[in-house]
Motif scaffolding. Structure first.
Motif: not given
Length: 479
Positions: A124, A389, A386-387, A392, A132, A137, A126, A477, A382-383
């Motif tokens: 990914d 925030e 993800r989405g 996380q 990451y 992934y 950012n 991605y 983090r994976h």
């Protein structure tokens, strides 16, 4: 049945023929499929890794320089497995186990190169330029999106859960406390408290800080330990030659009982060699690719070179030094195991100073491994988040404060209950087996993508037949 016997049975089942043969098959598959790439281009690998240790990277995308990324990975691989793990392999599997560590590492260079390449390709990116990636992934994007495998989350969750068992079953803190106590008679719990304090000082700075610290500590710690071992081996050169001969002789025939060594059949040498090789260099485990995915690099295979390099450095260099020191000094017949066996070998070779060398090495190896693995867990989290925030941020904050605690609690538990070191290592074997198997199956399925990337890299670097890589690692991605 005692708990130790039960764990031995479970470890033997998990690290039985299916997984051992899978590890060796996957390494051979990529070795042969790539035209024995790691052997043909070993000079190129060393020149573009060891020879460019302080390069700032070839891309603006990423968090760490290539060497900082490999320093985290090396911090995770060059750890107590090189000292206590190798000793455990020799103590249980005999000198022949070392041969199978080498075999596993030589084909594992290609396995690690594949993992790292895929991790960078499927990572990914950012908006702030940070990147990451890792097995979860490439399971999502390679298996799920590209190949339409709707149930990609199942292997991803199994892999992540397997990795996170090591969050609770961790060897570093315990092994460091045991070694310092053995040498300096400092209480293990006191050592453990100092250890987690130093760990907090680094992990509070995040992945970038971990990379910076490891890039300075890892080269020093490896050189410090290796020079001590080389001195012992050279000073006992005739015994070292006999030790090498014993390794090759015992690889296929096993080792008879001698002194405090109980003897080991061929199957035990093979099992211990492969298991300890993976625990040490982590080729196929799927851990190091998570660190490499944060590197600033212009091509996935270019970072993959560092993966091959770290396996070579970890097992062919550092583990061999440990093994030869143990065998050359004759310490392997003492009946000792784990860190105590390596301490005994260095003490035989260098006196009390030898114990100091190993103790300092274990402390630095263990500490950098602990900080390096912090990055692996964070990337998985983090994976997972993800989405989301806000969630996380909360989870990562809690994780940062809780991370060193299980290692400390294991030391307290071991001290208060008298838990034998052998049980600790059996738990480590069990926790590593599951994610290894899942990850190896995933990279086998994604083999066509790796070979595509390798053909493109060969075309760019060596003028070989044109590849088809179009740089969609940067856009995968987002697209």
């Amino acid at each position: 049945m005692t708990i130790e016997k039960f764990l031995e049975m479970l470890s033997g089942y998990l690290w039985g023929k299916p997984l051992i043969y899978t590890v060796l098959f996957v390494g051979l598959f990529f070795t042969v499929g790539s035209g024995f790439w790691q052997f043909r281009y070993i000079g190129y690998i060393l020149k573009n890794t060891f020879g460019k240790m302080w390069s700032k990277g070839t891309s603006n995308e990423g968090i760490l320089t290539p060497f900082q990324a490999v320093s985290i990975a090396l911090a995770g691989t060059i750890g107590v497995g090189n000292i206590a793990g190798v000793a455990s392999a020799v103590a249980v599997g005999g000198p022949g186990a070392v041969f199978w560590m080498w075999v596993c590492a030589l084909v594992g260079m290609m396995t690690k190169m594949v993992e790292v390449t895929l991790a960078v390709h499927y990572r990914d990116k950012n908006p702030d330029g940070s990147t990451y990636g890792g097995p979860t992934y490439y399971m999502e994007k390679g298996l799920g999106i590209e190949r339409g495998f709707k149930f990609w989350k199942i292997p991803a969750v199994i892999f992540g859960a397997g990795i996170f068992t090591t969050f609770f079953i961790t060897l570093q803190n315990y092994t460091v406390a045991e070694a310092v106590n053995n040498t300096f008679k400092i209480p293990m719990v006191a050592v453990s408290l100092v250890y987690i304090t130093l760990t907090y000082l680094v992990i509070f700075g995040g992945i970038k800080k971990i990379g910076e610290v490891c890039s300075y500590v890892v080269p020093f710690m490896a050189l410090f330990y290796v020079l001590g071992g080389i001195f012992i081996i050279v000073s006992r050169f005739p015994d070292a030659i006999k030790g090498l001969a014993l390794i090759f002789k015992s690889a296929l025939s096993g080792t008879a009982a001698v002194g405090g060594f109980a003897g080991a059949a061929f199957s035990k040498a093979l099992q211990m060699g492969v298991a300890r090789s993976i625990y040490s260099n982590e080729a196929g485990w799927g851990t190091a690719p998570m660190a490499h995915s944060t590197a600033k690099t212009d091509h996935p295979v270019r970072q993959g070179l560092w993966g091959a390099f770290e396996v070579f450095m970890d097992t062919i260099v550092v583990c061999t030094i440990t093994a030869l020191t143990i065998i050359t000094t004759g310490a392997w017949t003492s009946g000792a195991s784990g860190a105590s066996l390596t301490l005994n070998a260095f003490e035989i070779g260098l006196g009390f100073f030898g114990k100091v060398v190993v103790t300092v090495g274990i402390f630095l190896f263990g500490w950098t491994t602990t900080t390096g693995w912090y990055a692996y867990y964070e990337i998985i989290l983090r994976h997972l988040m993800r989405g989301r925030e806000n969630l996380q941020k909360v989870i990562l904050t809690l994780y940062k404060y809780l991370y060193p605690i299980p290692g400390f609690l294991m030391v307290v538990f071991a001290v208060t209950t008298g838990l034998p070191p052998a049980i600790i290592w059996l738990l480590a074997d069990i926790s590593s087996a599951v994610p290894v198997f899942v990850n190896l199956i995933a990279i086998l399925i994604l083999a066509p993508r790796f070979f595509e990337l390798l053909r493109d890299f060969n075309a760019r670097e060596f003028g070989e037949k044109d590849g088809t890589y179009t740089g969609n690692v940067k856009l995968f991605y987002e697209s």
